[in-house]
Scaffold this motif. Structure first.
Motif, PDB file in Angstrom:
ATOM      1  N   LEU A   1     -16.257   4.307  14.337  1.00 35.71           N
ATOM      2  CA  LEU A   1     -16.498   5.634  14.983  1.00 35.71           C
ATOM      3  C   LEU A   1     -17.893   5.411  15.375  1.00 35.71           C
ATOM      4  CD1 LEU A   1     -18.878   7.283  13.013  1.00 35.71           C
ATOM      5  CD2 LEU A   1     -16.893   7.449  11.388  1.00 35.71           C
ATOM      6  N   THR A   2     -18.016   6.537  16.299  1.00 28.93           N
ATOM      7  CA  THR A   2     -19.466   6.777  16.946  1.00 28.93           C
ATOM      8  C   THR A   2     -20.094   8.095  16.626  1.00 28.93           C
ATOM      9  OG1 THR A   2     -18.851   5.219  18.972  1.00 28.93           O
ATOM     10  CG2 THR A   2     -20.563   6.737  19.160  1.00 28.93           C
ATOM     11  N   LEU A   3     -21.080   8.035  16.201  1.00 28.49           N
ATOM     12  CA  LEU A   3     -21.805   9.335  16.005  1.00 28.49           C
ATOM     13  C   LEU A   3     -22.699   9.548  17.416  1.00 28.49           C
ATOM     14  CD1 LEU A   3     -23.595  10.894  12.743  1.00 28.49           C
ATOM     15  CD2 LEU A   3     -24.958  10.910  15.258  1.00 28.49           C
ATOM     16  N   ARG A   4     -22.649  10.548  17.818  1.00 26.00           N
ATOM     17  CA  ARG A   4     -23.155  10.891  19.275  1.00 26.00           C
ATOM     18  C   ARG A   4     -23.783  12.345  19.594  1.00 26.00           C
ATOM     19  NH1 ARG A   4     -21.728   7.431  23.448  1.00 26.00           N
ATOM     20  NH2 ARG A   4     -19.542   7.029  22.373  1.00 26.00           N
ATOM     21  N   ALA A   5     -24.957  12.357  20.222  1.00 24.17           N
ATOM     22  CA  ALA A   5     -25.592  13.636  20.643  1.00 24.17           C
ATOM     23  C   ALA A   5     -24.733  14.166  21.792  1.00 24.17           C
ATOM     24  CB  ALA A   5     -27.103  13.491  20.732  1.00 24.17           C
ATOM     25  N   ASP A   6     -24.610  15.382  21.923  1.00 28.45           N
ATOM     26  CA  ASP A   6     -23.851  15.760  23.066  1.00 28.45           C
ATOM     27  C   ASP A   6     -24.891  15.652  24.278  1.00 28.45           C
ATOM     28  OD1 ASP A   6     -21.630  16.735  21.559  1.00 28.45           O
ATOM     29  OD2 ASP A   6     -22.438  18.849  21.288  1.00 28.45           O
ATOM     30  N   LYS A   7     -26.207  15.928  24.232  1.00 29.45           N
ATOM     31  CA  LYS A   7     -26.999  16.025  25.288  1.00 29.45           C
ATOM     32  C   LYS A   7     -27.351  14.793  26.011  1.00 29.45           C
ATOM     33  CE  LYS A   7     -29.596  20.040  23.612  1.00 29.45           C
ATOM     34  NZ  LYS A   7     -31.125  20.422  22.937  1.00 29.45           N
ATOM     35  N   THR A   8     -27.408  13.696  25.262  1.00 27.80           N
ATOM     36  CA  THR A   8     -27.828  12.268  25.468  1.00 27.80           C
ATOM     37  C   THR A   8     -26.745  11.394  25.560  1.00 27.80           C
ATOM     38  OG1 THR A   8     -28.636  11.868  23.759  1.00 27.80           O
ATOM     39  CG2 THR A   8     -30.348  12.999  25.215  1.00 27.80           C
ATOM     40  N   GLY A   9     -25.704  11.540  24.844  1.00 24.80           N
ATOM     41  CA  GLY A   9     -24.855  10.460  24.454  1.00 24.80           C
ATOM     42  C   GLY A   9     -25.376   9.371  23.574  1.00 24.80           C
ATOM     43  N   LYS A  10     -26.472   9.526  22.918  1.00 22.22           N
ATOM     44  CA  LYS A  10     -27.152   8.645  22.111  1.00 22.22           C
ATOM     45  C   LYS A  10     -26.913   8.751  20.629  1.00 22.22           C
ATOM     46  CE  LYS A  10     -31.402   7.975  25.040  1.00 22.22           C
ATOM     47  NZ  LYS A  10     -32.682   8.202  24.966  1.00 22.22           N
ATOM     48  N   GLY A  11     -27.001   7.770  19.960  1.00 21.34           N
ATOM     49  CA  GLY A  11     -26.551   7.584  18.672  1.00 21.34           C
ATOM     50  C   GLY A  11     -26.181   6.507  18.172  1.00 21.34           C
ATOM     51  N   PHE A  12     -25.126   6.217  17.503  1.00 23.46           N
ATOM     52  CA  PHE A  12     -24.859   4.590  16.913  1.00 23.46           C
ATOM     53  C   PHE A  12     -23.315   4.698  16.477  1.00 23.46           C
ATOM     54  CE2 PHE A  12     -25.989   7.312  13.057  1.00 23.46           C
ATOM     55  CZ  PHE A  12     -24.825   7.541  12.403  1.00 23.46           C
TER      56      PHE A  12
ATOM     57  N   VAL B   1     -25.217  21.163  15.016  1.00 25.63           N
ATOM     58  CA  VAL B   1     -23.838  21.170  15.560  1.00 25.63           C
ATOM     59  C   VAL B   1     -23.758  20.634  16.931  1.00 25.63           C
ATOM     60  CG1 VAL B   1     -23.423  23.476  14.396  1.00 25.63           C
ATOM     61  CG2 VAL B   1     -24.539  23.320  16.458  1.00 25.63           C
ATOM     62  N   GLU B   2     -24.744  19.881  17.579  1.00 22.98           N
ATOM     63  CA  GLU B   2     -24.497  19.508  18.694  1.00 22.98           C
ATOM     64  C   GLU B   2     -24.302  17.825  18.718  1.00 22.98           C
ATOM     65  OE1 GLU B   2     -27.889  22.042  21.141  1.00 22.98           O
ATOM     66  OE2 GLU B   2     -28.400  19.793  20.386  1.00 22.98           O
ATOM     67  N   TYR B   3     -23.713  17.507  17.494  1.00 18.38           N
ATOM     68  CA  TYR B   3     -23.175  15.982  17.062  1.00 18.38           C
ATOM     69  C   TYR B   3     -21.738  15.902  16.592  1.00 18.38           C
ATOM     70  CZ  TYR B   3     -28.088  14.578  17.391  1.00 18.38           C
ATOM     71  OH  TYR B   3     -29.344  14.194  17.696  1.00 18.38           O
ATOM     72  N   ALA B   4     -21.141  14.944  17.258  1.00 18.68           N
ATOM     73  CA  ALA B   4     -19.752  14.670  16.681  1.00 18.68           C
ATOM     74  C   ALA B   4     -19.321  13.214  16.372  1.00 18.68           C
ATOM     75  CB  ALA B   4     -18.729  15.131  17.841  1.00 18.68           C
ATOM     76  N   LEU B   5     -18.315  13.137  15.132  1.00 27.17           N
ATOM     77  CA  LEU B   5     -17.873  11.738  14.907  1.00 27.17           C
ATOM     78  C   LEU B   5     -16.873  11.534  16.073  1.00 27.17           C
ATOM     79  CD1 LEU B   5     -18.208  11.738  11.140  1.00 27.17           C
ATOM     80  CD2 LEU B   5     -19.784  10.988  12.858  1.00 27.17           C
TER      81      LEU B   5
END
Length: 293
Positions: free
Chosen positions: A218-229, A159-163
Motif C-alpha cells: 500500500l501507499t500512504l500519501r499526502a493529498d497536497k504533495t503526493g509524498k509519503g511512503f 484527514v488529508e492522507y489516505a492508504l
C-alpha cells in the motif's frame, strides 16, 4: 536506560533501541523529515514494537499446551525484553533474543529470534527470523506494529492522507470485542475499492483487523504533495491498522498470527494463524518501507 543503535546510508537514517529491538526513528536525510511516531508516553509510549511469540490477545490471556495452562499478555513478551546486538554494518543492524529459564515459564519452547534492519536506497527492510533451537515442535506467531506520524508534513491535516492498496479489495473488518478478542464474523468494510481515507474516527472501536487481502503493498500519501511512503508486507496473511484515540499517528501492522476470537478454544496447537517449526527449522518474513520524496 536502553542503549540506542544507529545506521544510515546516503538517503535514510534509523535508530533502534536494544529494548524490544524496537525501531525508534526513520529519517529522510535530505530533508530531515521524521517518519516515525515520537512515542509520547501520555498517548502511546511505543514506536514499533515486535509481536512475539503471539500476536494480539489470548482468551483470558491464557493458552493451553501439552496439558498445561500458560499466561501471556497481549502481543507476547519480546517487545519488553532487551535484545542483544549481534551484528552491525554500515547499512544493517541485527539483534537477537534467545529463550531463557524465564521465557520457558511463559512459553515452553526454545528459540533464537532475530530482528534485522537493513537500508537499501530509499527502503528500510525489517526482517523477523525465528529458529527452533529445541528438541520438539514449536508453535508461534510474529508480527509488526510500526507507528508512523500523521500528519507527516508540516501544514497538513490528518484527514488529508489516505492508504492506497495495490488491489481493489472487498474484505470485511473483524471487530475487536471485550478483552481484545475478535468477533465471530466480520462486518462490511471494503467494497471493491483500494482507497482508505484516514480519519481518527476509524479507530474509535480499536484496530481495523483485515484478513484475506489481495494486496501485499500500500501507499500512504499526502493529498497536497503526493509524498509519503510505500509499505510492503509479503508473506504476512493478516493486516492491522490502528491509532490510539485522537493520536497523531497511524500503525500499519503486518501479522503472521492473530488474536483469539470470542468463541475460541485455548489450545495453542489449534490457534488461528499459528505457525510451526520442527527442531532446527527456520522461519523468515520481511516488511519494508520505501520513502516517496
Amino acid at each position: 536506560m536502553a542503549k540506542i543503535y544507529q545506521i544510515e546510508n546516503s538517503v535514510l537514517k534509523i535508530a533502534v533501541s536494544e529494548k524490544g529491538a524496537e525501531l525508534q526513528s526513520l529519517i529522510d536525510r535530505s530533508t530531515g523529515q521524521e517518519y516515525m511516531w515520537d512515542g509520547n508516553p501520555e498517548v502511546w509510549g511505543k514506536h514499533s514494537p515486535v509481536l512475539f511469540p503471539i500476536v494480539g490477545a489470548l482468551k483470558d490471556n491464557t493458552y493451553e499446551y501439552d496439558g498445561q495452562r500458560y499466561h501471556l499478555n497481549r502481543h507476547g513478551f519480546a517487545r519488553e525484553m532487551n535484545f542483544l546486538p549481534v551484528g552491525q554494518l554500515a547499512d544493517e543492524l541485527i539483534f537477537a533474543l534467545k529463550s531463557t529459564a524465564d521465557t520457558l515459564q511463559l512459553y515452553p519452547f526454545e528459540f533464537d529470534f532475530k530482528l534485522k534492519y537493513r537500508l537499501e536506497g530509499k527502503t528500510l527492510y525489517v526482517t523477523y527470523d525465528v529458529t527452533n533451537t529445541g528438541d520438539k515442535k514449536m508453535w508461534f506467531s510474529v508480527g509488526g506494529h510500526p507507528a508512523f506520524k500523521l500528519p507527516l508534513f508540516k501544514g497538513d491535516a490528518y484527514v488529508e492522507y489516505a492508504l492506497e492498496f495495490e488491489e481493489k479489495e472487498n474484505a470485511g473488518r473483524w471487530p475487536i470485542e471485550e478483552g481484545g478478542l475478535l468477533a465471530q464474523e466480520p462486518i462490511p468494510f471494503f467494497n471493491h475499492t483500494n482507497i482508505l481515507r484516514l480519519n481518527k474516527g476509524l479507530f474509535a472501536k480499536d484496530a481495523i483487523v483485515l484478513k484475506d487481502l489481495k494486496s501485499r503493498k500500500l501507499t500512504l500519501r499526502a493529498d497536497k504533495t503526493g509524498k509519503g511512503f510505500d509499505f510492503s508486507w509479503e508473506g504476512f496473511p493478516y493486516l492491522g491498522i490502528w491509532a490510539a484515540p485522537g493520536a497523531d499517528f497511524v500503525c500499519i501492522e503486518p501479522w503472521c498470527g492473530i488474536a483469539d476470537t470470542v468463541g475460541t478454544g485455548q489450545d495453542l496447537t489449534k490457534k488461528e494463524g499459528i505457525h510451526t517449526l520442527e527442531p532446527g527449522q527456520h522461519f523468515e518474513r520481511t516488511w519494508s518501507v520505501t520513502i516517496i520524496s
